[in-house]
Design an enzyme around this catalytic site. Sequence first.
Site, PDB file in Angstrom:
ATOM      1  N   GLY A 144      29.934 -27.172 -20.531  1.00 24.45           N
ATOM      2  CA  GLY A 144      31.158 -26.785 -19.862  1.00 24.45           C
ATOM      3  C   GLY A 144      31.098 -25.353 -19.383  1.00 24.45           C
ATOM      4  CD  GLU A 157      30.410 -25.945 -25.462  1.00 25.11           C
ATOM      5  OE1 GLU A 157      29.448 -25.168 -25.331  1.00 25.11           O
ATOM      6  OE2 GLU A 157      30.753 -26.751 -24.579  1.00 25.11           O
ATOM      7  CG  HIS A 204      20.761 -26.542 -26.998  1.00 19.05           C
ATOM      8  ND1 HIS A 204      21.129 -27.495 -27.931  1.00 19.05           N
ATOM      9  CD2 HIS A 204      21.892 -26.251 -26.301  1.00 19.05           C
ATOM     10  CE1 HIS A 204      22.414 -27.766 -27.786  1.00 19.05           C
ATOM     11  NE2 HIS A 204      22.906 -27.028 -26.808  1.00 19.05           N
ATOM     12  NE  ARG A 206      24.233 -23.075 -27.226  1.00 17.56           N
ATOM     13  CZ  ARG A 206      24.349 -23.266 -25.924  1.00 17.56           C
ATOM     14  NH1 ARG A 206      23.569 -22.617 -25.092  1.00 17.56           N
ATOM     15  NH2 ARG A 206      25.237 -24.117 -25.460  1.00 17.56           N
ATOM     16  CG  HIS A 217      19.402 -24.381 -23.565  1.00 19.76           C
ATOM     17  ND1 HIS A 217      19.483 -25.540 -22.830  1.00 19.76           N
ATOM     18  CD2 HIS A 217      20.668 -23.853 -23.577  1.00 19.76           C
ATOM     19  CE1 HIS A 217      20.727 -25.723 -22.417  1.00 19.76           C
ATOM     20  NE2 HIS A 217      21.459 -24.708 -22.839  1.00 19.76           N
ATOM     21  CD  GLU A 236      18.069 -19.654 -17.456  1.00 20.23           C
ATOM     22  OE1 GLU A 236      17.304 -19.713 -18.440  1.00 20.23           O
ATOM     23  OE2 GLU A 236      18.525 -20.669 -16.872  1.00 20.23           O
ATOM     24  NE  ARG A 265      23.366 -19.478 -22.055  1.00 20.57           N
ATOM     25  CZ  ARG A 265      23.936 -20.667 -22.203  1.00 20.57           C
ATOM     26  NH1 ARG A 265      25.262 -20.782 -22.150  1.00 20.57           N
ATOM     27  NH2 ARG A 265      23.201 -21.747 -22.413  1.00 20.57           N
ATOM     28  CB  SER A 271      24.852 -20.093 -18.587  1.00 23.50           C
ATOM     29  OG  SER A 271      25.168 -21.434 -18.858  1.00 23.50           O
TER      30      SER A 271
END
Length: 512
Positions: free
Chosen positions: A45, A109, A224, A268, A329, A353, A364, A369
């Site tokens: 998202g 998230e 990821h 992450r 990722h 990116e 991040r 992003s």
Amino acid sequence: MARVIVVGSGIAGLTTALDAASKHDVVLVTKSALGQSNTRYAQGGIAGVMFAEDSVEAHVADTLAAGAGLCDEKAVRVLCAEGPDRIRELVALGVDFDRTDGEFARGREAAHSYPRVLHAGGDATGARIEAALVARIRESAAEILEDTFLVDLVVENGRVAGALLRFPNGTERIILADAVVLATGGAGQLYPYTTNPAVATGDGAAAALRAGAQLTDLEFYQFHPTALATAERFLVSEAVRGEGAVLRNAGGERFLAGIHPDAELAPRDVVARGIAAEMAAQGGLPVVLDATMLGASFLASRFPVIDRAVRASGTDWSREYLPVSPAAHYWMGGVVTDLDGRTTVPGLYAVGEVARTGVHGANRLASNSLLEGAVFGARAARALDTDDPADWPARPARPFAVPVRDPAVDAPPFSRDALQRLMWDAAGLLRDGTGLRRASRVLDAWAGLPLPADGIRSLEDRNLLALGRELVLAALARTDSVGAHARSDSPRSYSPDPASAGAASREVVAAC
């Protein structure tokens, strides 16, 4: 009216090209079909302050915390403050974000303190954004060159003056321009396991490197945590964990709560290394994602793309666990820019990116992003209107160092597979000085060879090799562990809050 070449057709490149096309002569270059980019595959998202209970300050704080103290706060404030307007513009362009009772549906998230993540089509957010922008750019005055490869940038008198392009028929031609905007994405193909599409070979970053632009923070590559442990490494969005799914080891036990207080919703880098450590502790047995508590109907409606992919692999994830493992990722580092996309080489801009704006720091924040591409793509387009030499950063161009092969180094034959395996082993989730030094010697030896440059794949290999060398050198230079950069031989980590990601990272590194 200036002539502008925009290279790349994800959200950053399309935003820049679309905004600039009304005032400038825009040539949009994409190495594959229009719409084939990392943006298309973004499931999670786009984060933005779109609800009264949320605030820009909270979004800023979450972004800074995830970045482990290494974000540029000015850039973060630009991202979070301008993000809502860019999201509203996407809505006006035809992106139909999911709604509940007429209001935007709220998703949460990892490392977000508030459910500010918007989705479209459940887990098809990137595809919906890409489709809307592609439709609008086709209606614009921009010239579109598909299946066209950026070979190099043209530099004249210290300024980028165009690009050398390879066309679908194999011919090469220079197109001159007043400005070139790189929006070429990351370089996930540096690694054998990646969520990125095959086109992510770092072409823009490598061309900028050869043109003398500054690149920095290259050691920070985000892995990821939850890609399907299959050959395709299909991404299973963090939003699945945001809805309540949990990670279990081979014995069926949850293990992340002992590593970080946010468990599955920790940053992450923490989750990815926690998974790797758990796999190592259990002799390589896989870690699994348990989404069975969410139910078949919810999974199919909330995550239709993932649901189709998982079921096509023969798994009913409403009843069975999914084997997952980390995969490369997102690159937090890249071509250094100011807040308007200007690089250290006049005439050259970078957005998305490929750019290092400073908003991501060492790690991040989830769903920032797409927002970055929209915000800084729009800023770069505005900067093109008043391209004044006085606005460019006063930094000398960095000469590109041509490697000299050391015959004493025992390097295996070069291939992309060999490069990817070397990068995964030496500069993946966990690094150390010994492995990085050996990798650096091998990379230098390969770079000193007369490698072929007669096809797109060989040109991509040249770019990956050049960026691999830079990443390894950056990882060697940063001797402490921080964010996505973890060194087992020097695990001390900086974090503004010792109880947050930094402390957890130290525990995970020690466990590895």
